[in-house]
Design an enzyme around this catalytic site. Structure first.
Site, mmCIF file in Angstrom:
data_model
loop_
_atom_site.group_PDB
_atom_site.id
_atom_site.type_symbol
_atom_site.label_atom_id
_atom_site.label_comp_id
_atom_site.label_asym_id
_atom_site.label_seq_id
_atom_site.Cartn_x
_atom_site.Cartn_y
_atom_site.Cartn_z
ATOM 1 N N THR A 33 0.822 -1.211 0.000
ATOM 2 C CA THR A 33 0.000 0.000 0.000
ATOM 3 C C THR A 33 0.857 1.263 0.000
ATOM 4 O O THR A 33 0.378 2.321 -0.400
ATOM 5 C CB THR A 33 -0.904 0.050 1.255
ATOM 6 O OG1 THR A 33 -0.088 -0.241 2.383
ATOM 7 C CG2 THR A 33 -2.029 -0.958 1.169
ATOM 8 N N GLY A 118 17.248 -10.526 7.122
ATOM 9 C CA GLY A 118 16.606 -10.925 5.878
ATOM 10 C C GLY A 118 15.348 -11.757 6.056
ATOM 11 O O GLY A 118 14.898 -12.397 5.114
ATOM 12 N N ASP A 169 9.615 0.855 7.372
ATOM 13 C CA ASP A 169 10.479 0.118 8.300
ATOM 14 C C ASP A 169 11.195 1.054 9.269
ATOM 15 O O ASP A 169 11.213 0.828 10.476
ATOM 16 C CB ASP A 169 11.520 -0.703 7.523
ATOM 17 C CG ASP A 169 10.865 -1.702 6.591
ATOM 18 O OD1 ASP A 169 9.637 -1.889 6.684
ATOM 19 O OD2 ASP A 169 11.584 -2.291 5.763
HETATM 20 P P1 ADP Z 1 16.204 -7.179 6.567
HETATM 21 O O1 ADP Z 1 14.942 -7.631 5.935
HETATM 22 O O2 ADP Z 1 16.503 -7.945 7.812
HETATM 23 O O3 ADP Z 1 16.260 -5.692 6.747
HETATM 24 P P2 ADP Z 1 18.293 -6.593 4.710
HETATM 25 O O4 ADP Z 1 18.955 -7.416 3.659
HETATM 26 O O5 ADP Z 1 17.596 -5.366 4.312
HETATM 27 O O6 ADP Z 1 17.347 -7.586 5.536
HETATM 28 O O7 ADP Z 1 19.388 -6.155 5.786
HETATM 29 C C1 ADP Z 1 20.292 -7.077 6.304
HETATM 30 C C2 ADP Z 1 21.684 -6.465 6.335
HETATM 31 O O8 ADP Z 1 21.768 -5.527 7.432
HETATM 32 C C3 ADP Z 1 22.756 -7.479 6.597
HETATM 33 O O9 ADP Z 1 23.221 -8.061 5.394
HETATM 34 C C4 ADP Z 1 23.835 -6.634 7.256
HETATM 35 O O10 ADP Z 1 24.574 -5.910 6.300
HETATM 36 C C5 ADP Z 1 23.021 -5.629 8.074
HETATM 37 N N1 ADP Z 1 22.785 -6.147 9.442
HETATM 38 C C6 ADP Z 1 21.595 -6.381 10.016
HETATM 39 N N2 ADP Z 1 21.745 -6.860 11.286
HETATM 40 C C7 ADP Z 1 23.072 -6.922 11.501
HETATM 41 C C8 ADP Z 1 23.879 -7.364 12.596
HETATM 42 N N3 ADP Z 1 23.326 -7.822 13.712
HETATM 43 N N4 ADP Z 1 25.215 -7.280 12.466
HETATM 44 C C9 ADP Z 1 25.782 -6.832 11.315
HETATM 45 N N5 ADP Z 1 25.066 -6.421 10.255
HETATM 46 C C10 ADP Z 1 23.741 -6.471 10.326
HETATM 47 MG MG MG Z 2 16.057 -4.300 5.131
#
Ligand code: ADP
Ligand code: MG
Length: 379
Positions: A33, A118, A169
């Site tokens: 949306t 992710g 988000d």
């Molecule tokens: P999500 O849906 O969880 O937001 P994204 O692919 O958008 O997935 O984001 C995930 C990315 O954020 C990871 O690949 C990393 O680069 C960063 N990230 C998230 N949590 C952590 C963490 N605990 N430690 C290090 N990097 C993190």
């Molecule tokens: Mg993300």
């Protein structure tokens, strides 16, 4: 997590910093949306990114990721972007604060998190919001309003991470409030808190742990369909459309575009219905709308997949009040509203049946609606 972070900080940099936390989020209803000018209805969860930060009196930042056991060191000019993907989130936030006239000086930081990466719970937004809030506090006397912190996170994704995301988000991570969901009007940027009382019910996320990479870009194609229909109707976005208007142009658009628009128009109303129902404590209606959203995402918007439809079927069989795909689709989690007395059986059945068919168990995340970005205080 806190103790480990503090220890790592002492080991790497000596002494201690100031702790900040920022949560991941879930979304009760209102999917696809945002780019149609409609409503979303997220809440912050109890899974967070936590960072210990201390200005170091230089013009360089040293950041240690505890979960990845990696350090990044970078300056604060545009050309100083670090290599590591995770560090670009932190660097991007620094840059976006600076671009907005804010002050950022060198700092040392250690961070870790328990937002699953992710899975659709927005660990990236939690990370951005955590640092945006910290930099606002440590260097800028908190002069940036919360919505600006959310935009700093969003621009970080756009400009430093190559993700063209909406605002939900980061908005939810920054503004989260314990026991409240937030209805955000994606067109005006206005939002309202709604208390969520789950007497006799639980909310739980079931993570399929699958993610289907698709060849063409279904996201862009859905967007284009919506834009085509809006243009035909002479409105800015489908936010301004209703079913009568859509039916009046039915023979001038493709069957596919019709279905996409039908979903979006229905979803706008469902978010409003869910908010009304919540205020009345009518959780059964909330659940019905969730099932309708799933049906719409699966049959009209066509962003579901076998695994998510299977989880939805299991929820129905187990008498779960509401269940739907959460997020963009093609994998990730379902969000489920379950009566207390049916909860254990649902979780057990979902794990067993899903495992029998797909060879792995889904992950289970109970939803505890929590506060947004903040300085960490002992609870
Ligand atoms: P999500 O849906 O969880 O937001 P994204 O692919 O958008 O997935 O984001 C995930 C990315 O954020 C990871 O690949 C990393 O680069 C960063 N990230 C998230 N949590 C952590 C963490 N605990 N430690 C290090 N990097 C993190
Ligand atoms: Mg993300």
């Amino acid at each position: 997590m806190k103790e480990q972070i503090k220890k790592a900080f002492a080991d790497h940099f000596g002494g201690e910093g100031i702790l900040f936390v920022s949560p991941g989020r879930f979304n009760l209803i209102g999917e696809h949306t945002d780019y149609n000018g409609g409503f979303v209805f997220p809440g912050a969860i109890d899974k967070v990114i936590m960072a210990d930060i201390r200005p170091n009196g230089t013009d360089r930042c040293r950041v240690y990721s505890l979960d990845l056991n990696e350090t990044a060191e970078f300056g604060l000019r545009e050309e100083d972007a670090p290599e590591q993907q995770w560090a670009r989130y932190v660097f991007g936030v620094c840059r976006e604060v600076i671009k907005r006239g804010g002050k950022v000086e060198g700092f040392d930081a250690v961070f870790a998190g328990n937002v699953p990466l992710g899975a659709g719970l927005s660990s990236s937004a939690a990370l951005e919001s955590c640092f945006a809030n910290a930099l606002n506090d440590l260097f800028n006397d908190n002069r940036f309003p919360k919505m600006e912190l959310a935009k700093i996170g969003q621009s970080t994704e756009h400009n430093y991470c190559g993700v063209n995301c909406g605002i939900m988000d980061q908005f939810a991570s920054v503004h989260g409030k314990k026991d409240h969901l937030m209805r955000l009007d994606c067109r005006s940027g206005e939002f309202e808190y709604f208390p969520i009382k789950l007497d006799g019910y639980k909310l739980v996320l079931v993570d399929s742990r699958v993610k289907h990479e698709l060849v063409d870009s279904p996201y862009n194609k859905r967007r284009e369909s919506c834009e085509r229909v809006a243009k035909k109707l002479g409105v800015e976005t489908l936010r301004d459309a209703d079913m009568d208007m859509l039916n009046a142009i039915k023979d001038q658009i493709s069957e596919e575009d019709y279905k996409r628009a039908e979903y979006v128009i229905g979803e706008k109303q469902r978010v409003l219905d869910v908010c009304d129902a919540l205020l009345k404590g009518d959780l059964e209606t909330v659940g019905k709308r969730m099932y309708e959203t799933h049906e719409g995402l699966s049959k009209l918007y066509e962003v579901s997949c076998e695994e998510l439809d299977y989880l939805n079927d299991i929820a129905k069989e187990c008498g779960v009040s509401g269940s739907r795909i959460m997020g963009g689709g093609f994998g990730g989690c379902t969000v489920n509203l379950v009566k207390d007395e049916l909860y254990d059986n649902f979780i057990e059945t979902a794990k067993r049946k899903f495992n029998e068919r797909y060879g792995h168990e889904p992950k289970i995340y109970p939803v505890i609606v929590s506060d947004g970005s903040r300085r960490y205080v002992e609870e």
